[in-house]
Design a protein around this motif. Structure first.
Motif, PDB file in Angstrom:
ATOM      1  N   VAL A  29      10.893 -22.150  30.398  1.00  0.00           N
ATOM      2  CA  VAL A  29      12.166 -21.788  29.553  1.00  0.00           C
ATOM      3  C   VAL A  29      11.536 -21.310  28.195  1.00  0.00           C
ATOM      4  O   VAL A  29      12.032 -20.504  27.525  1.00  0.00           O
ATOM      5  CB  VAL A  29      13.033 -22.924  29.410  1.00  0.00           C
ATOM      6  CG1 VAL A  29      14.058 -22.568  28.502  1.00  0.00           C
ATOM      7  CG2 VAL A  29      13.624 -23.162  30.666  1.00  0.00           C
ATOM      8  N   HIS A  32       9.808 -17.610  28.321  1.00  0.00           N
ATOM      9  CA  HIS A  32      10.617 -16.668  28.883  1.00  0.00           C
ATOM     10  C   HIS A  32      11.856 -16.579  28.174  1.00  0.00           C
ATOM     11  O   HIS A  32      12.477 -15.483  28.538  1.00  0.00           O
ATOM     12  CB  HIS A  32      10.815 -16.640  30.556  1.00  0.00           C
ATOM     13  CG  HIS A  32       9.239 -16.558  31.236  1.00  0.00           C
ATOM     14  ND1 HIS A  32       9.047 -15.106  31.693  1.00  0.00           N
ATOM     15  CD2 HIS A  32       8.345 -17.492  31.659  1.00  0.00           C
ATOM     16  CE1 HIS A  32       7.762 -15.586  32.245  1.00  0.00           C
ATOM     17  NE2 HIS A  32       7.448 -16.546  32.129  1.00  0.00           N
ATOM     18  N   TYR A  33      12.421 -17.495  28.032  1.00  0.00           N
ATOM     19  CA  TYR A  33      13.971 -17.421  27.248  1.00  0.00           C
ATOM     20  C   TYR A  33      14.151 -18.120  25.915  1.00  0.00           C
ATOM     21  O   TYR A  33      15.038 -18.590  25.584  1.00  0.00           O
ATOM     22  CB  TYR A  33      14.717 -18.225  28.374  1.00  0.00           C
ATOM     23  CG  TYR A  33      14.945 -17.970  29.796  1.00  0.00           C
ATOM     24  CD1 TYR A  33      15.654 -16.860  29.992  1.00  0.00           C
ATOM     25  CD2 TYR A  33      13.871 -18.208  30.730  1.00  0.00           C
ATOM     26  CE1 TYR A  33      15.799 -16.064  31.278  1.00  0.00           C
ATOM     27  CE2 TYR A  33      14.013 -17.562  32.095  1.00  0.00           C
ATOM     28  CZ  TYR A  33      14.814 -16.498  32.336  1.00  0.00           C
ATOM     29  OH  TYR A  33      15.017 -16.206  33.534  1.00  0.00           O
ATOM     30  N   LEU A  34      13.071 -18.097  25.120  1.00  0.00           N
ATOM     31  CA  LEU A  34      13.151 -18.563  23.730  1.00  0.00           C
ATOM     32  C   LEU A  34      12.857 -17.397  22.744  1.00  0.00           C
ATOM     33  O   LEU A  34      11.970 -16.652  22.883  1.00  0.00           O
ATOM     34  CB  LEU A  34      12.118 -19.642  23.503  1.00  0.00           C
ATOM     35  CG  LEU A  34      11.995 -20.093  22.158  1.00  0.00           C
ATOM     36  CD1 LEU A  34      13.334 -20.880  21.858  1.00  0.00           C
ATOM     37  CD2 LEU A  34      10.933 -20.998  21.913  1.00  0.00           C
ATOM     38  N   GLU A  35      13.764 -17.341  21.881  1.00  0.00           N
ATOM     39  CA  GLU A  35      13.416 -16.444  20.542  1.00  0.00           C
ATOM     40  C   GLU A  35      12.978 -17.416  19.457  1.00  0.00           C
ATOM     41  O   GLU A  35      13.424 -18.452  19.046  1.00  0.00           O
ATOM     42  CB  GLU A  35      14.573 -15.821  20.305  1.00  0.00           C
ATOM     43  CG  GLU A  35      15.009 -14.669  21.271  1.00  0.00           C
ATOM     44  CD  GLU A  35      16.083 -13.775  20.863  1.00  0.00           C
ATOM     45  OE1 GLU A  35      16.778 -13.900  19.712  1.00  0.00           O
ATOM     46  OE2 GLU A  35      16.893 -13.160  21.718  1.00  0.00           O
ATOM     47  N   SER A  38      15.552 -18.973  17.073  1.00  0.00           N
ATOM     48  CA  SER A  38      16.470 -20.136  17.569  1.00  0.00           C
ATOM     49  C   SER A  38      15.757 -21.392  17.221  1.00  0.00           C
ATOM     50  O   SER A  38      14.995 -22.025  18.490  1.00  0.00           O
ATOM     51  CB  SER A  38      16.713 -19.890  19.232  1.00  0.00           C
ATOM     52  OG  SER A  38      17.200 -18.633  19.204  1.00  0.00           O
ATOM     53  N   LYS A  41      16.704 -24.913  19.418  1.00  0.00           N
ATOM     54  CA  LYS A  41      16.332 -24.708  20.819  1.00  0.00           C
ATOM     55  C   LYS A  41      14.694 -25.014  20.865  1.00  0.00           C
ATOM     56  O   LYS A  41      14.335 -25.820  21.730  1.00  0.00           O
ATOM     57  CB  LYS A  41      16.661 -23.412  21.387  1.00  0.00           C
ATOM     58  CG  LYS A  41      16.056 -23.506  22.797  1.00  0.00           C
ATOM     59  CD  LYS A  41      16.723 -21.773  23.479  1.00  0.00           C
ATOM     60  CE  LYS A  41      16.376 -21.656  24.877  1.00  0.00           C
ATOM     61  NZ  LYS A  41      16.783 -20.436  25.231  1.00  0.00           N
ATOM     62  N   ALA A  81       4.592 -13.299  30.232  1.00  0.00           N
ATOM     63  CA  ALA A  81       5.499 -13.413  29.440  1.00  0.00           C
ATOM     64  C   ALA A  81       4.979 -12.751  28.277  1.00  0.00           C
ATOM     65  O   ALA A  81       3.765 -12.899  27.634  1.00  0.00           O
ATOM     66  CB  ALA A  81       5.896 -14.763  28.976  1.00  0.00           C
ATOM     67  N   ASN A  84       6.506 -14.905  22.034  1.00  0.00           N
ATOM     68  CA  ASN A  84       7.605 -14.931  21.500  1.00  0.00           C
ATOM     69  C   ASN A  84       7.388 -15.688  20.096  1.00  0.00           C
ATOM     70  O   ASN A  84       8.642 -15.615  19.314  1.00  0.00           O
ATOM     71  CB  ASN A  84       8.881 -15.524  22.319  1.00  0.00           C
ATOM     72  CG  ASN A  84       8.318 -17.027  22.837  1.00  0.00           C
ATOM     73  OD1 ASN A  84       7.167 -17.481  22.258  1.00  0.00           O
ATOM     74  ND2 ASN A  84       8.991 -17.580  23.853  1.00  0.00           N
TER      75      ASN A  84
END
Length: 464
Positions: A29, A32-35, A38, A41, A81, A84
């Protein structure tokens, strides 16, 4: 191995496997799914990973190779990935693509390239790379030393037209460096009669996995050469240790600052002062000779001017996540009414160099544990007084700390996440309350460790 044996192994390691799966999911997560913007998060995932990894190390302390396998496996979760939390890798790729064309990456900035198409150089995906690195990075000359550039060139050699492909090559280099640190770190711990599983406070630390493997910062490669060099130095192979320390400097310049600390390590009681200088002088000549040899292909008056102009920015212009400097800056605003970084940055650099030299002459650095402890204190003083402390910088004190009695870098490796609160959807703006919280906890814990009455003593080790 029979099926029954395999089932038995899995049952015996059930808790380790469950936590490994949880950690793997969190890394997936995260990667691949974090900015970066944020922060809530980010803080949740970071905290969850730190807790899970801490428990994993505790539960698996008697299962060394299981933890090694988990540490390698979770690093490969990031393999496809794009980083990020940092955009520095775009500049890495840019420099590497110049280098494989025989172009000196120190002689012009990406912005100069864009403004002068007649230069005759073609950089694949130039627009995407420049947009990715940002205007600030693109406006400055490269400050990455030659061995660093060599690895950038390897990425370009294997993937000259794909950003993701270059990222994957760089990531494999990072993973290889961490495995090297695991190997030589474990061997050095054993030589010092310390528990080998201490290496997992580095190898399984989420901060290390995210910042080095995930975000492609080359502190891991620098530390690989450094820890290999320290291992050889402990084994009285100071010539090759000098070569490796020189290579470490040519990845990141930080170890250059710490060179004075090695002086008394070579001293023998029965020898005179002049006799004691023979080996350290030879050692320093080997270190600096290695550094000069790696710089030789790029040397020119223009290179020297560009390189040192960029380095000076870290002391006179850039500021991020600082501690003592921010207090000095505040005093400057109250007294003279403007930012005094140009003066304060130089003054603090002078203070740091003075402290390091004093550490080299007056601290007992005659055994390997004493030497590493002084290296830890020296680099910590530098970061305490620096104008810029990016998160990945903490990798150096963290690795050094596992060979000492001090654990404040481990606390710092968690608290450093608060520096990322500066990035939001609205842009960059540091929250100084978060910076204050970070350093209040880290400095407070370090002070407690330094001045507590009962300290564990590391066993002395014979010197050269």
């Amino acid at each position: 191995m029979s099926l029954n044996t395999l089932v038995g192994q899995l049952k015996a390691h059930k808790n380790i496997l469950l936590f490994a799966l949880a950690v793997g999911l969190l890394y997936f997560v995260f990667g691949h799914y974090l900015e970066r913007s944020s922060f809530t998060k980010l803080l949740f995932l970071w905290s969850s990973l730190c807790f899970s990894s801490y428990y994993l190390v505790k539960v698996g302390k008697n299962h060394f190779w299981w933890l090694v396998g988990i540490g390698i496996a979770v690093r490969f979760i990031f393999i496809g990935a794009i980083p990020n939390l940092s955009q520095d890798f775009y500049r890495f790729i840019w420099d590497g693509r110049l280098l494989i064309q025989g172009i000196n990456p120190y002689l012009f900035t990406p912005q100069l390239y864009a403004a002068n198409p007649e230069i005759g150089v073609t950089v694949s995906q130039a627009t995407a790379l420049m947009n990715g690195m940002g205007a600030l990075n693109a406006s400055h000359f490269s400050n990455y030393p030659p061995v660093n550039q060599f690895f950038f060139a390897i990425a370009a050699l294997f993937s000259s037209k794909s950003i993701l492909g270059s990222v994957m090559v760089l990531r494999c280099i990072m993973i290889g460096a961490d495995i090297g640190i695991l190997y030589f770190g474990k061997r050095l711990l054993e030589k010092l009669q310390l528990p080998p599983n201490r290496i997992f406070w580095y190898f399984l630390n989420p901060f290390i996995i995210i910042e080095l493997t995930g975000n492609l910062h080359f502190e891991g490669v620098m530390l690989f050469f450094m820890i290999w060099g320290l291992y050889l130095l402990h084994n009285k192979k100071w010539i090759w240790a000098g070569v490796l320390l020189g290579l470490s400097i040519s990845v990141k310049l930080l170890p250059l600052l710490l060179l004075p600390i090695f002086l008394k390590y070579f001293f023998k009681k029965e020898a005179s002062f002049l006799q004691n200088l023979k080996i350290p002088v030879a050692f320093y000549l080997i270190v600096l000779g290695t550094v000069l040899l790696t710089f030789a292909p790029f040397l020119s008056s223009e290179f020297i001017s560009n390189f040192f102009a960029t380095i000076s920015l870290w002391f006179q212009t850039f500021e991020f996540n600082a501690s003592v400097y921010y207090l000095i800056r505040w005093i400057g605003f109250q007294t003279v009414g403007w930012n005094i970084i140009a003066v304060a940055g130089k003054s603090l650099a002078f203070v740091v160099v003075t402290i390091i030299i004093l550490f080299g002459f007056f601290r007992k650095n005659k055994t390997t544990p004493q030497l590493i402890t002084t290296l830890l204190l020296g680099v910590s003083c530098y970061f305490l007084l620096a104008t810029t402390v990016h998160p990945w910088y903490v990798a150096t004190p963290l690795l050094l700390s596992i060979f000492t009695k001090y654990k404040f870098p481990l606390v710092w490796s968690f608290m450093i996440v608060f520096s990322y609160s500066a990035y939001s959807m609205e842009g960059f703006s540091e929250n100084l309350w978060f910076v204050a919280l970070e350093y209040f906890v880290v400095i407070g814990f370090a002070t407690w460790e330094l001045f507590r009455k009962e300290k564990e003593d590391l066993k002395p080790v014979e010197i050269i």
